[in-house]
Scaffold this motif. Sequence first.
Motif, PDB file in Angstrom:
ATOM      1  N   ASP A 148       0.841  -1.206   0.000  1.00 17.88           N
ATOM      2  CA  ASP A 148       0.000   0.000   0.000  1.00 17.88           C
ATOM      3  C   ASP A 148       0.873   1.252   0.000  1.00 17.88           C
ATOM      4  O   ASP A 148       0.590   2.221  -0.708  1.00 17.88           O
ATOM      5  N   TYR A 149       1.936   1.230   0.801  1.00 20.00           N
ATOM      6  CA  TYR A 149       2.860   2.365   0.856  1.00 20.00           C
ATOM      7  C   TYR A 149       3.516   2.588  -0.509  1.00 20.00           C
ATOM      8  O   TYR A 149       3.557   3.710  -1.011  1.00 20.00           O
ATOM      9  N   GLU A 150       4.023   1.515  -1.109  1.00 22.44           N
ATOM     10  CA  GLU A 150       4.695   1.633  -2.405  1.00 22.44           C
ATOM     11  C   GLU A 150       3.746   2.125  -3.498  1.00 22.44           C
ATOM     12  O   GLU A 150       4.135   2.934  -4.345  1.00 22.44           O
ATOM     13  N   GLU A 151       2.511   1.652  -3.480  1.00 24.44           N
ATOM     14  CA  GLU A 151       1.523   2.072  -4.476  1.00 24.44           C
ATOM     15  C   GLU A 151       1.228   3.574  -4.348  1.00 24.44           C
ATOM     16  O   GLU A 151       1.189   4.308  -5.339  1.00 24.44           O
ATOM     17  N   THR A 152       1.054   4.044  -3.131  1.00 23.48           N
ATOM     18  CA  THR A 152       0.787   5.461  -2.906  1.00 23.48           C
ATOM     19  C   THR A 152       2.009   6.293  -3.259  1.00 23.48           C
ATOM     20  O   THR A 152       1.885   7.391  -3.815  1.00 23.48           O
ATOM     21  N   LEU A 153       3.189   5.784  -2.947  1.00 26.00           N
ATOM     22  CA  LEU A 153       4.421   6.494  -3.301  1.00 26.00           C
ATOM     23  C   LEU A 153       4.548   6.634  -4.811  1.00 26.00           C
ATOM     24  O   LEU A 153       4.926   7.698  -5.316  1.00 26.00           O
ATOM     25  N   GLU A 154       4.196   5.597  -5.540  1.00 29.76           N
ATOM     26  CA  GLU A 154       4.252   5.654  -7.003  1.00 29.76           C
ATOM     27  C   GLU A 154       3.241   6.671  -7.542  1.00 29.76           C
ATOM     28  O   GLU A 154       3.559   7.439  -8.458  1.00 29.76           O
ATOM     29  N   ARG A 155       2.040   6.715  -6.982  1.00 29.47           N
ATOM     30  CA  ARG A 155       1.037   7.708  -7.383  1.00 29.47           C
ATOM     31  C   ARG A 155       1.558   9.120  -7.096  1.00 29.47           C
ATOM     32  O   ARG A 155       1.387  10.025  -7.907  1.00 29.47           O
TER      33      ARG A 155
END
Length: 177
Positions: A148-155
Amino acid sequence: MPDENGKLYLYEALELRAAYDREIRLLGRLIKPEEGRRGGFLSERDSTELRAAPGFVLADAEARLKGLKVKRLKLNEAIQVANFRAEIPFDAESVSLARALELRKALLQDLEQLAERAQEAAYVRILHKEERDIEKVPPRAFADAYADYEETLERFRSLVSALHRANHQVTVAFRDP
């Protein structure tokens, strides 16, 4: 460097606004010098008189300050208009720069919360009570929390890149005379 029509690019307008802010702060301190000074133990405030130095004309500084405040107000308005009119692609849709800036702020807050969740999910807490140990397993698996953290960071990175590109493409209807 302004575009072919003499308009500033957004990044230039933002830098110009920051320059106006710095000069407004300085002129404010020059016009009211006592507000910018702090008295210490051996302050000379009570026995010191301030007189304008040669080359400093208070009326000129006040006029410059008034003019800069008006220019800053007009520039800020032009930046806001550009932020509402210009759009960038994000998450398979088109959003205004104003909305994108709000999304950026929200994503930064989400990243902080998701980082805390990932940190909590990284460890099992063991409470030592009398003669037994109690294990508190995190409610979410570490892999899910970190994903979840990585996905939000990518966004977030995608949004920041789009904003950066827009800063160099969008023009602001303002000319600095």
